[in-house]
Write an enzyme that holds these catalytic residues in place. Structure first.
Site: not given
Ligand code: FAD
Ligand code: NAP
Length: 327
Positions: A137, A140-141
């Protein structure tokens, strides 16, 4: 086995799911969040987060997600330590989902916040040096590599956008692609080729990421030429793997509309799917922005729309299928 009934069933506990829960609970929808295998979502596998609004100092991803969870619980969300293994979206609302535990969840509305994850190359050093020079990302980084030498691996839109973004921080960006032709859209390619800060490196794959995770992190990449088989090294401070993302949408195959990459399709500008009372938010419906703050924003939108949807359903509630709420 138990049955849990709620006005708002949220699948996923990243920023999107927790934000939907905070808004839903405050609207008295008594939300249930099924957390899944990664409680807190993707931010729990990173360290420094510098771009989530509200914090002047760097915060840690896992800490930020614990705070979001605590806030959601504080206002009345029920957290379930379970993973949804099947959903029944026929004839709803209400909608039914079954957890790995065998428990059944019934929601008058359903908020899908299952996120996405970056695809990785799966080569030596990649995971060990994750967050220590290897990232998926740039938004992010990238900031951590100001004035340093970086590489991006991939040849699609994401890779080209990441490379262009990184030129804001670095004057030495190498784009490593396994072929001699990019998959990215022509307009992005033109921007890439016009940048003096980006050097494309053709017909190369990364064989390994090298460096000491405990001292200094990534130092160089070992590359292999796909035509000659010859190995070479490229010194870099940071490497960004940009070979695509996989949205967590398997549960919804054949049940909800998806785009070619498997992301859930929503009505533009809203979190509404084609089914009444089913909303999608966060990375699972957004292949463009993929940030914690945008996930939280669309989570908020999903909760607000769920609340509005339930208000319009009130008159029809008696005609909706009745379900026993036994535990
Ligand atoms: P996610 O965070 O992907 O969460 C998905 C959730 O769904 C999880 O809790 C998982 O357990 C759950 N889930 C999936 N399938 C099921 C199921 N079948 N049943 C129940 N639960 C389920 N963004 C920033 O803004 N700033 C940053 O500095 C940043 N750094 C990052 C660093 C890394 C290494 C990564 C990988 C990402 C980073 N991001 C950052 C991006 C950010 O993390 C994502 O955009 C954000 O987390 C997306 O949120 P979300 O809620 O859509 O999904
Ligand atoms: P993508 O289009 O699937 O491209 C992935 C790239 O990574 C390809 O160039 C592929 O090489 C390469 N790759 C895949 N696996 C690899 C491996 N193991 N080793 C080395 N290279 C590998 O993915 P994306 O760029 O993330 O885009 C996904 C979708 O989102 C696309 O539909 C894209 O158009 C869309 N998107 C749009 C925008 C925008 O509109 N601004 C921005 C980002 C993404 P090959 O080319 O050889 O297959």
């Amino acid at each position: 086995m138990a049955t849990h009934r709620t006005k708002m069933l949220i699948i996923g506990s990243g920023p999107a799911g927790y934000s939907a829960a905070i808004y839903g609970a405050r609207a008295m929808l008594e939300p249930i969040v099924v957390q899944g295998l990664q409680p807190g979502g993707q931010l729990t596998i990173t360290t420094d987060v510098e771009n989530y609004p509200g914090f002047r100092d760097v915060v840690q991803g896992p800490w930020l997600m614990e705070e979001m969870k605590a806030q959601a619980e504080h206002v009345g969300t029920r957290m379930m330590w379970d993973t949804i293994v099947s959903v029944d979206l026929d004839g709803g609302p209400p909608y039914r989902a079954v957890g790995d535990s065998g428990d059944e969840y019934i929601g008058d509305t359903l908020v899908i916040a299952t996120g996405a994850s970056a695809k990785w190359l799966g080569v030596p050093g990649e995971q060990e040096l994750g967050g220590k020079g290897v990232s998926a990302c740039a938004t992010c980084d990238g900031f951590f590599y100001r004035g340093k030498k970086v590489a991006v691996i991939g040849g699609g839109n994401t890779a080209v956008e990441e490379a262009l973004y990184l030129t804001n921080h670095s004057h030495d960006v190498t784009l490593i692609h396994r072929r001699d032709e990019l998959r990215a859209e022509r307009i992005l390619q033109e921007r890439l080729f016009a940048s003096e800060k980006i050097t494309p490196m053709w017909n190369k794959t990364v064989e390994s990421f090298e460096g000491d995770p405990l001292a200094g992190g990534l130092t160089h990449l070992v590359l292999r030429d796909t035509e000659t088989g010859k190995r070479s090294e490229l010194k870099v401070d940071g490497a960004f793997v940009a070979i695509g993302h996989a949205p967590a949408t398997e549960l919804f195959q054949g049940k909800l509309e998806m785009d070619d990459s498997g992301y859930l399709v929503v009505e533009p500008g809203t979190p509404k799917t084609e089914l009444p009372g089913v909303f999608a938010c966060g990375d699972v419906m957004d292949h463009t922005y993929r940030q914690a703050v945008t996930a939280a924003g669309t989570g908020c939108m999903a909760a607000l729309d769920a609340e509005r949807f339930l208000a319009t359903m009130d008159f029809a509630r008696e005609e909706m299928p009745q379900v026993e709420a036994a535990e």
